[in-house]
Design an enzyme around this catalytic site. Structure first.
Site, PDB file in Angstrom:
ATOM      1  CD  GLU A   1      78.378 -47.322  11.277  1.00 42.91           C
ATOM      2  OE1 GLU A   1      77.582 -46.566  10.705  1.00 42.91           O
ATOM      3  OE2 GLU A   1      78.935 -47.045  12.350  1.00 42.91           O
TER       4      GLU A   1
ATOM      5  NE  ARG B   1      87.530 -44.388  18.689  1.00 44.11           N
ATOM      6  CZ  ARG B   1      87.134 -43.348  17.934  1.00 44.11           C
ATOM      7  NH1 ARG B   1      86.164 -42.575  18.330  1.00 44.11           N
ATOM      8  NH2 ARG B   1      87.736 -43.090  16.796  1.00 44.11           N
TER       9      ARG B   1
ATOM     10  CE  LYS C   1      84.503 -46.231   9.045  1.00 38.45           C
ATOM     11  NZ  LYS C   1      83.359 -47.132   8.795  1.00 38.45           N
TER      12      LYS C   1
END
Length: 557
Positions: A35, A262, A272
């Site tokens: 993204e 992750r 983020k």
């Protein structure tokens, strides 16, 4: 002896099973789908290496697809930085694509779902929708708009698209199952009204698809065979599949979503939103601050693509999350830099040393190796003169037999130069040593082949000629946070754990060849650590960032 075959990780095993069950090799396709709402960080490198690594293994194309469905947070700056990071890591994508490429198709599919009674326009605010979903142990409450006439939803959805309604007043929801134990299936929102300009489509759209709706359908449009994502999306997989079923043509490949753990690294944050706070609240100088876990920050600090990829390989592909020690990352960069970094001489805490019996005004250019670990690294010449700088910690007036550096009456070899003996010192009014006076053995020059040059002394020091030295700012970086998991405590702001001494700048001197090194070039300041030239450098003031210390006791398993 036949080389032992490396065992497959669980994702590779899935792909091999799919091939065995009829998937053609030319149908294998992957994608890396960031993204564009921030810079890539160390966590993203795992997804990059997995997807592009599989692309290389199976000779399959890998798309770089930007999931740009939220114009509130997305910027072209982030798109550009992501492309730069992926290229820097050494990977090449097949096609550069965007979810926004498919906005019209997604809209048309949504219209078709309304016609089939599988989607409806809801006029409730998001807070009410969330409350009606309840929890996994309690059945959800159906929206009063759930069974509104198809024609009504079609009309309202088109008017939403045309911008007739305000943000937050309406949304399009899929009609699935309000009692499902999987909360993602409780009539998820497919579209929301957002009257914000998009970095690619401008003001053409007043509604934007939600991530879950856009992601799987984009995979399908690109014919991605294996959609690999992090473990947090495991519960989204039934919704991913449900959406695909609404548009799936049996003559095409149905993307298969699979999840991996992750990567969490101690003393680092990979949210983020939290990284954005660090930037916005000036806790760091920007997204590429060398203390940041962003790829651009790590690149600026002096990490190499090889070191990061080696780190990912050592971490491996797992199904369970765990905390990786930052020392492993340091080990990987140190291991690579030892092979590739040019050895240079710099003094970061200088004290002057004068060789009293060396002729005044004389200078020599002495040959020294660039990197003993590289067969063809060659040599260079460094200037030598009567006045030098050495490290303050390399001298003691008095020391025991275990101190193998310079002391009064003791001898050391100056790297690639001569054997010297400390004779006396000069101090200031505070008792601090300002100058060390020494003598040298003229016949002990390194590499000269004389009997004196072959004489063994226990210590070898680096040095810089004072008359040729160039001043340098040396930035010493430490961990950005003081605790291993700065965001582990939900009730404590992670900014409370910022390390106030995460960077210090010291003034030093370096050999003149450092004037010509490129920004980002890996260097070893001999006996000190690994460094790289920073982008803040000017012709009059060079700046070097410490990447990692020279040695560490950490041993990978």
């Amino acid at each position: 002896m036949e080389e032992e075959k490396k065992s497959l990780n669980f994702i590779e095993q899935i792909i091999e099973d799919d091939i065995a069950n009829g998937l053609k090799k030319d149908q294998i396709r992957f994608r890396f789908p960031p993204e564009p709402n921030g810079y890539l960080h160390i966590g993203h490198t795992k997804a990059i290496c997995i997807n592009f690594g599989l692309g290389e293994k199976y000779n399959a194309p890998v798309n770089l697809r930007f999931d740009d469905t939220n114009p509130e947070k997305e910027e072209q700056e982030f798109v550009d930085s992501i492309k730069k990071d992926v290229e820097w890591l050494g990977f090449k994508w097949d096609k550069e694509l965007y979810a926004s490429d498919y906005f019209q198709q997604l809209y048309e599919w949504a219209v078709q779902m309304i016609k089939e009674g599988k989607a409806y326009v809801d006029e409730q605010p998001s807070e009410v929708i969330t409350e009606q979903r309840k929890n996994p142990a309690e059945p959800g409450v159906e929206s009063p708009y759930r069974n509104r006439p198809v024609e009504e939803s079609l009309d309202l959805f088109e008017r939403m698209k045309n911008g007739e309604f305000e943000e937050g007043t309406m949304s399009l929801r899929a009609q699935i199952d309000m009692v499902s134990p999987n909360m993602n299936l409780r009539d998820p929102v497919m579209y929301r009204i957002l009257k914000r300009p998009h970095h690619r489509t401008g003001t053409a759209w007043k509604i934007y698809p939600m991530y879950d709706w856009a992601h799987g359908e984009s995979d399908y449009l690109e014919q991605v065979s294996h959609s690999l994502c992090s473990l947090e999306f495991e519960n989204h997989r039934p919704l991913y599949n449900w959406y695909l079923e609404q548009v799936y043509d049996e003559s095409k490949v149905a993307p298969k979503q699979r999840e991996f753990a992750r990567m969490n690294v101690s003393y680092m944050i990979t949210s983020k939103r939290k990284l954005q706070r660090l930037v916005a609240e000036n806790a760091v100088t920007g997204w590429d601050d060398p203390r940041m876990p962003t790829i651009s920050g790590m690149r600026r600090k002096g990490f190499t693509p090889t070191s990061i990829k080696n780190f990912i390989e050592k971490v491996g592909v797992a199904k369970r999350e765990n905390l990786i020690e930052i020392q492993l990352l340091d080990f990987c960069v140190r291991e690579d830099l030892n092979k590739v970094a040019k050895r240079v001489m710099a003094v970061v805490d200088p004290v002057k040393l004068i060789i009293e019996n060396y002729p005044e005004g004389k200078e020599e250019w002495l040959e020294t190796e660039n990197n003993p670990e590289q067969e063809n690294a060659g040599t260079r010449e460094v200037p030598f003169s009567r006045e030098l700088y050495i490290e303050r910690e390399d001298f003691k007036e008095e020391a025991n037999n275990k101190f193998f550096r310079l002391k009064l009456g003791g001898e050391v070899r100056l790297k690639s130069a001569y054997i010297i003996k400390a004779e006396r010192v000069e101090k200031d009014e505070n008792g601090e040593i300002t100058t060390i006076y020494a003598t040298y053995d003229e016949k002990s020059k390194s590499g000269s082949g004389t009997e004196e040059s072959l004489r063994k002394v226990k210590g070898t020091l680096h040095w810089v000629s004072a008359t040729h030295a160039i001043p340098v700012d040396v930035r010493i970086y430490d961990k950005l946070f003081t605790v291993e998991q700065p965001d582990a405590e939900k009730d404590v702001d992670f900014l409370n754990f910022i390390n106030p001494e995460s960077v210090t700048t010291i003034k030093g001197f370096a050999e003149p060849s450092l004037k010509d090194v490129a920004v980002g070039e890996p260097l070893q300041f001999q006996r000190i650590g690994y460094f790289t030239k920073d982008q803040d450098s000017t012709d009059s003031q060079l700046v070097f960032n410490r990447t990692v210390t020279l040695k560490d006791s950490f041993k990978p398993e």
